[in-house]
Write an enzyme that holds these catalytic residues in place. Structure first.
Site, mmCIF file in Angstrom:
data_model
loop_
_atom_site.group_PDB
_atom_site.id
_atom_site.type_symbol
_atom_site.label_atom_id
_atom_site.label_comp_id
_atom_site.label_asym_id
_atom_site.label_seq_id
_atom_site.Cartn_x
_atom_site.Cartn_y
_atom_site.Cartn_z
ATOM 1 N N GLU A 89 0.797 -1.229 0.000
ATOM 2 C CA GLU A 89 0.000 0.000 0.000
ATOM 3 C C GLU A 89 0.833 1.285 0.000
ATOM 4 O OE1 GLU A 89 -2.910 0.033 3.102
ATOM 5 O OE2 GLU A 89 -3.885 -1.788 2.405
ATOM 6 N N GLU A 123 -5.374 -8.396 1.072
ATOM 7 C CA GLU A 123 -5.849 -8.101 2.428
ATOM 8 C C GLU A 123 -7.334 -7.788 2.381
ATOM 9 O OE1 GLU A 123 -3.994 -5.008 4.792
ATOM 10 O OE2 GLU A 123 -1.988 -5.720 4.274
HETATM 11 C C1 BGC Z 1 -2.392 -2.478 6.213
HETATM 12 C C2 BGC Z 1 -2.272 -3.264 7.494
HETATM 13 C C3 BGC Z 1 -3.293 -2.753 8.490
HETATM 14 C C4 BGC Z 1 -4.671 -2.992 7.913
HETATM 15 C C5 BGC Z 1 -5.812 -2.568 8.832
HETATM 16 C C6 BGC Z 1 -3.816 -2.250 5.789
HETATM 17 O O1 BGC Z 1 -3.913 -0.972 5.271
HETATM 18 O O2 BGC Z 1 -1.647 -3.081 5.199
HETATM 19 O O3 BGC Z 1 -0.968 -3.137 7.967
HETATM 20 O O4 BGC Z 1 -3.165 -3.331 9.738
HETATM 21 O O5 BGC Z 1 -4.799 -2.263 6.729
HETATM 22 O O6 BGC Z 1 -5.759 -1.208 9.098
#
Ligand code: BGC
Length: 478
Positions: free
Chosen positions: A197, A389
């Protein structure tokens, strides 16, 4: 007790009465099974070095910007830091065994640059290199594919002291690090992601100052953006040349943006937000340059920051891109936000029900996942996507030795249904990684928001598989 907590408690009680039958019923309803995603679909969880490892100064590791930032007063809302975190540095073997028991194929983790190179460049630290050798070897022994992210926000402090991401020299520093990492692990690791990101770490760390290293303003942000975009492509080239048969990717945060209403001023505000959140890094990677049509302030990068030849070098044909999605965003025009002239209309102001707002204040919007997958897949040149993610923080509580996180189970079920919907309509999505395997250090929020499939009792480091972890075990073990 506020209204949101009351709703959560009610939901938890309702869930407790029905345990454990819902775990099975969700599939019997005919919504989806693992098979619907196809034989080759990758199922994984995602983590990041600073958020789980701890051991912040063990075995020769150098300090990172997150060590410095979290140790300074006032930066982390709870006053906490990642010194110990989930102690994954010492518990990686049993954690990977637990991961295996949930039937995931792939484990995504990041390398802490300052473990490999304590000063960011120069003499490598063999003990730091060996830690990831152990993690990789243990994963492979268990039949888990290691998916490695090269940069998940923990820049060595020594390099921040030399100017950090706004300093163009970072292209050379980063190349040295990527060369070392890929030569160290490329014989066993085939799946690589260059950056996690880039918009988040440049926006939060160098524009707003909420994340490490806490710098602010366009004068820091614009050069940081350009150098991160350059490193993204350069990193891809180095992986491809050092690792035979590498699957080379990088990851982007994306959020489907909708205007508050049909008025042209709202629509224009939404377009500006979309350009900043979703187009800023993807378009230069595709050889399209920065989205200056919608965000004229980015012209400064092309006119003042980029050097001859840069615009061509920003392009790289990744084998896959990782998309990370949590929520959609509703935009309106704002005269108080300079440069962007747009602001978010928060879920509270839109009367979103409390059980559709996570602990992060993010609106649960599964259909936003579908729309953003379709939007990004529409670019020519995007051949493969992994959702690297997706997940949610809810107020979990450990009761009678278990965590009955019914809201999180519903979240995953609904988001996955939308991934499948996009896939069925031809979006080339071939993998899905939950954020996160374990509860962990949630950056400036500290340990309060819990995103894990596995609950971590930080006082004892005990792990407890939540209802959502059990839900995945059923889905993937079937
Ligand atoms: C990030 C993580 C973070 C998650 C939740 C993502 O933007 O890669 O490191 O913990 O979001 O906020």
């Amino acid at each position: 007790m506020n209204r949101r907590q009351a709703i959560r408690n009610t939901a938890a009680l309702a869930g407790a009465a029905m345990m454990p039958a819902p775990l099975f019923r969700l599939f019997d309803n005919g919504i989806f099974t693992k098979k619907d995603f196809g034989e080759k679909f990758i199922w994984g969880t995602a983590t990041a070095s600073y958020q789980i490892e701890g051991a912040w100064q063990e075995d020769g590791k150098g300090p990172s910007i997150w060590d410095t930032f979290s140790h300074q007063k006032g930066h982390i809302k709870t006053g906490e830091n990642g010194d110990v975190a989930c102690d994954f540095y010492h518990r990686y073997a049993s954690d990977l065994e637990l991961h295996k028991s949930l039937h995931f194929d792939a484990f995504r983790f990041s390398l802490a640059w300052a473990r490999l190179l304590p000063n960011g460049i120069g003499t490598p630290n063999q003990k730091g290199i060996d830690f990831y050798n152990r993690v990789i070897d243990k994963s492979l022994e268990l039949g888990i594919q290691p998916w490695v992210t090269l940069y998940h926000w923990d820049l060595p402090q020594a390099l921040e002291d030399k100017g950090g991401w706004p300093n163009r020299d970072i292209i050379g520093w980063f190349s040295e690090y990527v060369d070392l990492a890929t030569k160290s692990y490329g014989d066993r690791v085939k799946n690589w992601m260059v950056l996690n990101e880039p918009f988040a770490f440049t926006g939060l760390g160098y524009m707003l100052g909420w994340h490490a290293p806490g710098r602010k303003g366009l004068k820091n942000f614009l050069p940081a953006v350009h150098h991160a975009a350059m490193c993204q492509a350069e990193g891809g080239r180095i992986i491809r040349s050092n690792v035979p048969e590498a699957n080379v990717g990088t990851t982007f945060s994306v959020s489907y943006v909708e205007p508050k209403n049909e008025k042209p001023k709202s629509q224009k505000a939404a377009a500006r937000f979309d350009a900043l959140l979703n187009r800023l890094y993807i378009e230069p990677m595709l050889g399209m340059g920065y989205p200056t049509d919608t965000l004229p302030f980015l012209k400064k990068i092309e006119e003042k920051i980029a050097q001859p030849g840069d615009m061509e070098r920003l392009a790289f044909d990744f084998d896959f891109i990782g998309l990370q999605n949590y929520f959609r965003l509703v935009a309106k025009r704002s005269l108080t936000v300079p440069v962007l002239w747009a602001n978010e209309v928060s879920p509270e102001k839109r009367d979103v029900p409390e059980d559709r707002i996570t602990e992060m204040g993010w609106e649960v919007t599964p259909e936003g996942m579908y729309h953003i997958l379709k939007q990004i897949a529409a670019y020519p040149g995007i051949n493969k996507i992994h959702v690297t993610e997706n997940g949610a923080a809810f107020a979990d509580s450990l009761e009678n030795g278990g965590v009955n996180d019914t809201l999180r189970v519903k979240f995953y079920k609904d988001y996955l249904a939308n991934v499948l919907r996009a896939k069925r309509e031809g979006v080339p999505v071939e993998g899905y990684f939950c954020w996160s395997f374990l509860d962990n250090f949630e950056w400036q929020e500290g340990y309060r928001p819990r995103f894990g499939l596995v609950y971590v009792d930080y006082a004892t480091q005990q792990r407890v598989v939540k209802g959502s972890g059990a839900w995945f075990r059923e889905l993937l073990g079937a």
